[in-house]
Design a protein around this motif. Structure first.
Motif, PDB file in Angstrom:
ATOM      1  N   PRO A  13       0.798  -1.231   0.000  1.00 26.53           N
ATOM      2  CA  PRO A  13       0.000   0.000   0.000  1.00 26.53           C
ATOM      3  C   PRO A  13       0.827   1.276   0.000  1.00 26.53           C
ATOM      4  CG  PRO A  13       0.026  -0.974   2.188  1.00 26.53           C
ATOM      5  CD  PRO A  13       0.712  -1.946   1.284  1.00 26.53           C
ATOM      6  N   SER A  14       0.336   2.244  -0.744  1.00 26.26           N
ATOM      7  CA  SER A  14       0.883   3.605  -0.679  1.00 26.26           C
ATOM      8  C   SER A  14      -0.256   4.518  -0.272  1.00 26.26           C
ATOM      9  CB  SER A  14       1.445   4.025  -2.041  1.00 26.26           C
ATOM     10  OG  SER A  14       0.397   4.262  -2.969  1.00 26.26           O
ATOM     11  N   TYR A  15       0.092   5.598   0.373  1.00 27.10           N
ATOM     12  CA  TYR A  15      -0.931   6.510   0.896  1.00 27.10           C
ATOM     13  C   TYR A  15      -1.803   7.065  -0.220  1.00 27.10           C
ATOM     14  CZ  TYR A  15      -3.071  10.274   3.590  1.00 27.10           C
ATOM     15  OH  TYR A  15      -3.977  11.104   4.207  1.00 27.10           O
ATOM     16  N   LYS A  16      -1.196   7.442  -1.331  1.00 33.20           N
ATOM     17  CA  LYS A  16      -1.956   8.053  -2.426  1.00 33.20           C
ATOM     18  C   LYS A  16      -2.952   7.065  -3.021  1.00 33.20           C
ATOM     19  CE  LYS A  16       1.570  11.465  -3.679  1.00 33.20           C
ATOM     20  NZ  LYS A  16       2.485  11.963  -4.721  1.00 33.20           N
ATOM     21  N   GLU A  17      -2.514   5.820  -3.239  1.00 26.38           N
ATOM     22  CA  GLU A  17      -3.415   4.813  -3.811  1.00 26.38           C
ATOM     23  C   GLU A  17      -4.556   4.489  -2.859  1.00 26.38           C
ATOM     24  OE1 GLU A  17      -0.803   1.990  -6.740  1.00 26.38           O
ATOM     25  OE2 GLU A  17      -0.371   1.840  -4.595  1.00 26.38           O
ATOM     26  N   TYR A  22     -10.333   5.193  -1.181  1.00 26.76           N
ATOM     27  CA  TYR A  22     -11.315   5.698  -0.224  1.00 26.76           C
ATOM     28  C   TYR A  22     -12.161   6.811  -0.835  1.00 26.76           C
ATOM     29  CZ  TYR A  22     -13.532   7.079   4.078  1.00 26.76           C
ATOM     30  OH  TYR A  22     -14.484   7.357   5.033  1.00 26.76           O
ATOM     31  N   LYS A  23     -11.535   7.615  -1.682  1.00 22.85           N
ATOM     32  CA  LYS A  23     -12.274   8.687  -2.352  1.00 22.85           C
ATOM     33  C   LYS A  23     -13.375   8.123  -3.232  1.00 22.85           C
ATOM     34  CE  LYS A  23     -11.572  12.643  -5.449  1.00 22.85           C
ATOM     35  NZ  LYS A  23     -10.565  13.393  -6.254  1.00 22.85           N
ATOM     36  N   ALA A  24     -13.100   6.964  -3.860  1.00 27.14           N
ATOM     37  CA  ALA A  24     -14.079   6.353  -4.764  1.00 27.14           C
ATOM     38  C   ALA A  24     -15.150   5.575  -4.022  1.00 27.14           C
ATOM     39  CB  ALA A  24     -13.370   5.436  -5.756  1.00 27.14           C
ATOM     40  N   HIS A  25     -14.794   4.941  -2.895  1.00 22.28           N
ATOM     41  CA  HIS A  25     -15.720   4.013  -2.248  1.00 22.28           C
ATOM     42  C   HIS A  25     -16.110   4.384  -0.822  1.00 22.28           C
ATOM     43  CE1 HIS A  25     -15.080   1.372  -5.644  1.00 22.28           C
ATOM     44  NE2 HIS A  25     -13.779   1.369  -5.421  1.00 22.28           N
ATOM     45  N   GLY A  26     -15.381   5.311  -0.205  1.00 20.99           N
ATOM     46  CA  GLY A  26     -15.688   5.668   1.178  1.00 20.99           C
ATOM     47  C   GLY A  26     -16.985   6.442   1.297  1.00 20.99           C
ATOM     48  N   GLY A  44       2.543   3.758   9.325  1.00 19.45           N
ATOM     49  CA  GLY A  44       2.651   3.921  10.767  1.00 19.45           C
ATOM     50  C   GLY A  44       2.165   5.256  11.263  1.00 19.45           C
ATOM     51  N   SER A  45       2.003   6.238  10.348  1.00 16.86           N
ATOM     52  CA  SER A  45       1.501   7.542  10.750  1.00 16.86           C
ATOM     53  C   SER A  45      -0.008   7.487  10.973  1.00 16.86           C
ATOM     54  CB  SER A  45       1.836   8.599   9.693  1.00 16.86           C
ATOM     55  OG  SER A  45       1.137   8.313   8.483  1.00 16.86           O
ATOM     56  N   ILE A  46      -0.545   8.500  11.599  1.00 20.23           N
ATOM     57  CA  ILE A  46      -1.980   8.535  11.905  1.00 20.23           C
ATOM     58  C   ILE A  46      -2.812   8.455  10.636  1.00 20.23           C
ATOM     59  CG2 ILE A  46      -3.834   9.973  12.830  1.00 20.23           C
ATOM     60  CD1 ILE A  46      -1.794  11.087  14.832  1.00 20.23           C
ATOM     61  N   HIS A  47      -2.500   9.270   9.657  1.00 28.35           N
ATOM     62  CA  HIS A  47      -3.281   9.308   8.422  1.00 28.35           C
ATOM     63  C   HIS A  47      -3.170   7.989   7.662  1.00 28.35           C
ATOM     64  CE1 HIS A  47      -3.128  13.618   9.310  1.00 28.35           C
ATOM     65  NE2 HIS A  47      -4.140  13.780   8.468  1.00 28.35           N
ATOM     66  N   PHE A  48      -1.948   7.436   7.612  1.00 23.40           N
ATOM     67  CA  PHE A  48      -1.752   6.186   6.868  1.00 23.40           C
ATOM     68  C   PHE A  48      -2.516   5.040   7.518  1.00 23.40           C
ATOM     69  CE2 PHE A  48       0.261   2.340   5.451  1.00 23.40           C
ATOM     70  CZ  PHE A  48       0.624   2.594   4.136  1.00 23.40           C
ATOM     71  N   ASN A  49      -2.414   4.927   8.839  1.00 21.63           N
ATOM     72  CA  ASN A  49      -3.105   3.850   9.545  1.00 21.63           C
ATOM     73  C   ASN A  49      -4.609   3.940   9.361  1.00 21.63           C
ATOM     74  OD1 ASN A  49      -0.695   2.837  10.421  1.00 21.63           O
ATOM     75  ND2 ASN A  49      -0.852   3.637  12.493  1.00 21.63           N
ATOM     76  N   MET A  50      -5.139   5.156   9.393  1.00 19.90           N
ATOM     77  CA  MET A  50      -6.581   5.327   9.255  1.00 19.90           C
ATOM     78  C   MET A  50      -7.061   4.899   7.875  1.00 19.90           C
ATOM     79  SD  MET A  50      -8.994   8.731   9.577  1.00 19.90           S
ATOM     80  CE  MET A  50      -9.133   8.638  11.349  1.00 19.90           C
ATOM     81  N   VAL A  51      -6.406   5.392   6.831  1.00 22.95           N
ATOM     82  CA  VAL A  51      -6.896   5.072   5.481  1.00 22.95           C
ATOM     83  C   VAL A  51      -6.695   3.587   5.168  1.00 22.95           C
ATOM     84  CG1 VAL A  51      -4.760   5.592   4.215  1.00 22.95           C
ATOM     85  CG2 VAL A  51      -6.970   5.867   3.098  1.00 22.95           C
TER      86      VAL A  51
END
Length: 235
Positions: A13-17, A22-26, A44-51
């Motif tokens: 996984p990469s953050y952008k992908e 999530y933009k398409a299906h969230g 490991g960052s907050i944003h990465f873990n969440m998405v």
């Protein structure tokens, strides 16, 4: 997006992908806005873990409902505009909608699943509160603590929904009937009793250990069936 493409993103996984998925299906606009605060994030960052957690949940729901397309469809620019203006995916039901589905009421659930459903509702409210607190948190440590609690709640919620899904899927299954024991007729029992007596008569004085063991088993069989019988001494 095909299942294979989805799995490829999750395998590395990469953050952008992840954000694009999530933009398409969230479905949560607040989470989408939170993720859009940063253009990229490290594992490991907050944003990465969440998405990552959200995308895994989306994959599970789509996989459970066979919602993946067989082939990837390339969108034209006109289609992209339409996607941004309106949700392209119809709402996918990954579970029965309790109290809103005419076929299911909360009261229809077993007691332990009623508790699981109530627990999920409570955690959903807690998660919304903690998500709001994350926005005003002053330190990364505080945001991380809140996010970890949200993720733990969502893991528990997923397990609860899975249990409800399984019950829903199998609620109409016919119970497996236990195998019926074959009834032994009185005539069969009488025949076995005579056979036991004959065996005891023939081999009670045997020197063969296995034959003597069976003699003892036959004696026990007679006793278990209430037969009072003693071998007469040989003349």
């Amino acid at each position: 997006m095909t299942k294979q493409q989805f799995e490829k993103v999750l395998s590395n996984p990469s953050y952008k992908e992840l954000c694009e998925i999530y933009k398409a299906h969230g479905k949560d606009a607040k989470k989408a806005a939170f993720l859009a605060q940063v253009p990229d994030a490290n594992p490991g960052s907050i944003h990465f873990n969440m998405v990552l957690k959200e995308v895994k949940d989306i994959f599970r729901i789509m996989n459970n409902n066979n919602a993946f397309t067989a082939e990837s469809v390339q969108a034209t620019p006109a289609q992209v505009i339409k996607i941004e203006q309106k949700d392209i995916l119809p709402p996918v039901k990954s579970r029965p909608i309790i109290d809103h589905n005419p076929h299911v009421n909360r009261a229809d659930l077993p007691e332990h699943l009623q508790k699981a459903f109530d627990e999920n509702g409570k955690m959903e409210s807690e998660n919304k509160t903690m998500f709001a607190e994350m926005k005003i948190a002053k330190t990364n440590d505080e945001r991380k603590r809140l996010l970890n609690t949200i993720c733990e709640n969502e893991e528990t919620q997923s397990a609860n929904w899975a249990a409800i899904d399984t019950w829903w899927e199998h609620k109409d299954d016919k119970p497996i009937e236990p195998e019926k024991k074959q009834e032994v007729s009185p005539a069969d029992i009488a025949s076995k009793i005579e056979a036991a007596k004959n065996y005891i008569r023939r081999y009670s004085d045997s020197k063969n250990a296995k034959q003597l063991e069976k003699v003892e088993r036959e004696k026990k069989f007679l006793k278990d069936n209430g037969v009072k019988w003693t071998l007469k001494p040989k003349k």
